[in-house]
Design a protein around this motif. Structure first.
Motif, PDB file in Angstrom:
ATOM      1  N   GLU A  87       7.764   7.966   2.907  1.00 17.34           N
ATOM      2  CA  GLU A  87       7.689   7.992   1.446  1.00 17.34           C
ATOM      3  C   GLU A  87       6.445   7.266   0.941  1.00 17.34           C
ATOM      4  N   ARG A  88       6.150   6.109   1.538  1.00 20.80           N
ATOM      5  CA  ARG A  88       4.982   5.341   1.101  1.00 20.80           C
ATOM      6  C   ARG A  88       3.694   6.132   1.319  1.00 20.80           C
TER       7      ARG A  88
ATOM      8  N   SER B 223       3.359   9.382   1.601  1.00 22.55           N
ATOM      9  CA  SER B 223       3.333  10.537   0.714  1.00 22.55           C
ATOM     10  C   SER B 223       2.857  10.133  -0.676  1.00 22.55           C
ATOM     11  N   ASN B 224       3.353   8.996  -1.173  1.00 24.76           N
ATOM     12  CA  ASN B 224       2.924   8.495  -2.474  1.00 24.76           C
ATOM     13  C   ASN B 224       1.444   8.111  -2.457  1.00 24.76           C
ATOM     14  N   ASP B 225       1.011   7.522  -1.348  1.00 22.47           N
ATOM     15  CA  ASP B 225      -0.396   7.134  -1.245  1.00 22.47           C
ATOM     16  C   ASP B 225      -1.315   8.352  -1.220  1.00 22.47           C
TER      17      ASP B 225
ATOM     18  N   SER C 192      -0.719  11.229  -2.611  1.00 21.58           N
ATOM     19  CA  SER C 192      -0.736  11.742  -3.987  1.00 21.58           C
ATOM     20  C   SER C 192      -1.655  10.896  -4.863  1.00 21.58           C
TER      21      SER C 192
END
Length: 353
Positions: free
Chosen positions: A118-119, A121-123, A125
């Protein structure tokens, strides 16, 4: 009901007294045949996942000795048993059994633990959003071309082989955090060219897509002979030039001739921030930083790497006392626990006055 596998790092964080039953999913890094002092054969199997690695010793009288003798580097296995951390040997497994992972289990393992997944993926983006925000169309389109062409490889690359962000996808974390810092610094130092700084951050370690990249189906980072011969700084410079040539062949490029500064000057400044990001020639920079953006990028890169190393040391380093952690190279000295931020203390004290 099947238990959720733990990561190797989670098991390493146990205290010496812990001895829980559980399982790990991991990839075989290496299998080595050895002998004890009494010349009895045993195997040392190095296992690796997205977080860490540890050696599993298989004695010749273990029920799984035959199975493990057939294991090869690259195999994916589950180890189920009792895990403990000892002062002498670190993480150990007892009363354990082994089996190959299924296809779906292997895919889940390669994707990484949910929190890391998740981290990152957010990074990623965040990186895309910063690139979209660039005002200079040449730097924006060059960066988007890079993400379209090499985004998958970027998601698999590490920030380094050993010291900082040394994990699958670690380079995305490093770039995203540097971009957040660069964006904040550009807001304070108005003379900085934000577009050049953020594009330079994206490309500064682009050579690590070959130097420190994991294969699609492995946690074992190979040594790329091209990166060994040339190094990631030179490879990054070459990549920028190659993508710029692709950009020049596009229909839009000629329309940018009216822009100032001149397109080739933009390219040269981008090459400079990539080439100088190690700061000094003795640390691998072919040239030292000679512009504000180059100096800022070098310092942001060094800051993020050092703070990442310190964070890891606070989590996993050996404590010399409750407040002092033994030096972790390449940091220059032992670390001391940081000062916690101020917090309100709730006390039920009667007002005497």
């Amino acid at each position: 009901m099947a238990t959720v596998p733990a990561t190797i790092e989670e098991l390493k964080q146990q205290t010496v007294a812990d001895n829980p039953a559980g399982s790990i999913h991991a990839q075989v890094d290496e299998v080595t045949s050895k002998r004890t002092k009494d010349q009895k054969p045993y195997l040392e199997i190095h296992l690796r996942d997205a977080t860490a690695n540890f050696p599993l010793r298989v004695w010749s009288d273990h029920p799984s000795f035959g199975f493990c003798s057939e294991l090869r580097a690259g195999d994916f296995v589950e180890i189920q048993g009792d895990f403990m951390v000892s002062a002498a040997f670190g993480l150990e497994a007892r009363n354990w059994s082994v089996r190959f992972l299924t296809v779906s289990e292997k895919a889940d393992l390669l994707a990484g633990p949910p929190d890391i997944r998740e981290r990152q993926s957010n990074d990623y983006s965040a990186v895309e959003s910063f690139i979209q925000s660039l005002r200079d169309p040449r730097l924006r389109e060059l960066s988007l071309l890079f993400l379209r062409e090499f985004g998958d490889r970027l998601r698999r690359a590490a920030g380094a082989r050993n010291y900082h962000h040394a994990r699958r996808g670690g380079l995305v974390e490093h770039i995203a955090q540097m971009m957040r810092t660069g964006d904040a610094i550009a807001a304070v130092y108005s003379g900085l060219n934000r577009d050049l700084l953020l594009a330079g951050i994206l490309f500064h370690d682009s050579g690590k897509l070959w130097e420190n990249c994991f294969p699609k189906e492995s946690f074992i980072m190979p040594h790329d002979f091209r990166a060994e011969l040339v190094g990631h700084v030179s490879m990054g410079v070459e990549l920028v030039n190659r993508l710029w040539q692709r950009l020049k062949e596009g229909a839009e490029f000629s329309s940018w001739n009216v822009l100032s500064p001149d397109s080739d000057l933009v390219r040269l400044h981008l090459l400079h921030v990539v080439a100088s990001h190690h700061g000094e020639k003795e640390f691998g920079s072919p040239v030292e930083p000679k512009t504000p953006e180059a100096m800022a990028l070098h310092l942001i890169d060094n800051l993020d790497a050092k703070l990442e190393m310190m964070s890891g040391a606070y989590q996993f380093g050996r404590r010399l006392s409750p407040e002092v952690i033994e030096r972790v190279r390449p940091l220059p000295t032992n670390l001391v626990l940081p000062l916690a931020p101020i917090a309100e203390i709730n006390q039920n004290v009667e007002d005497e006055g």
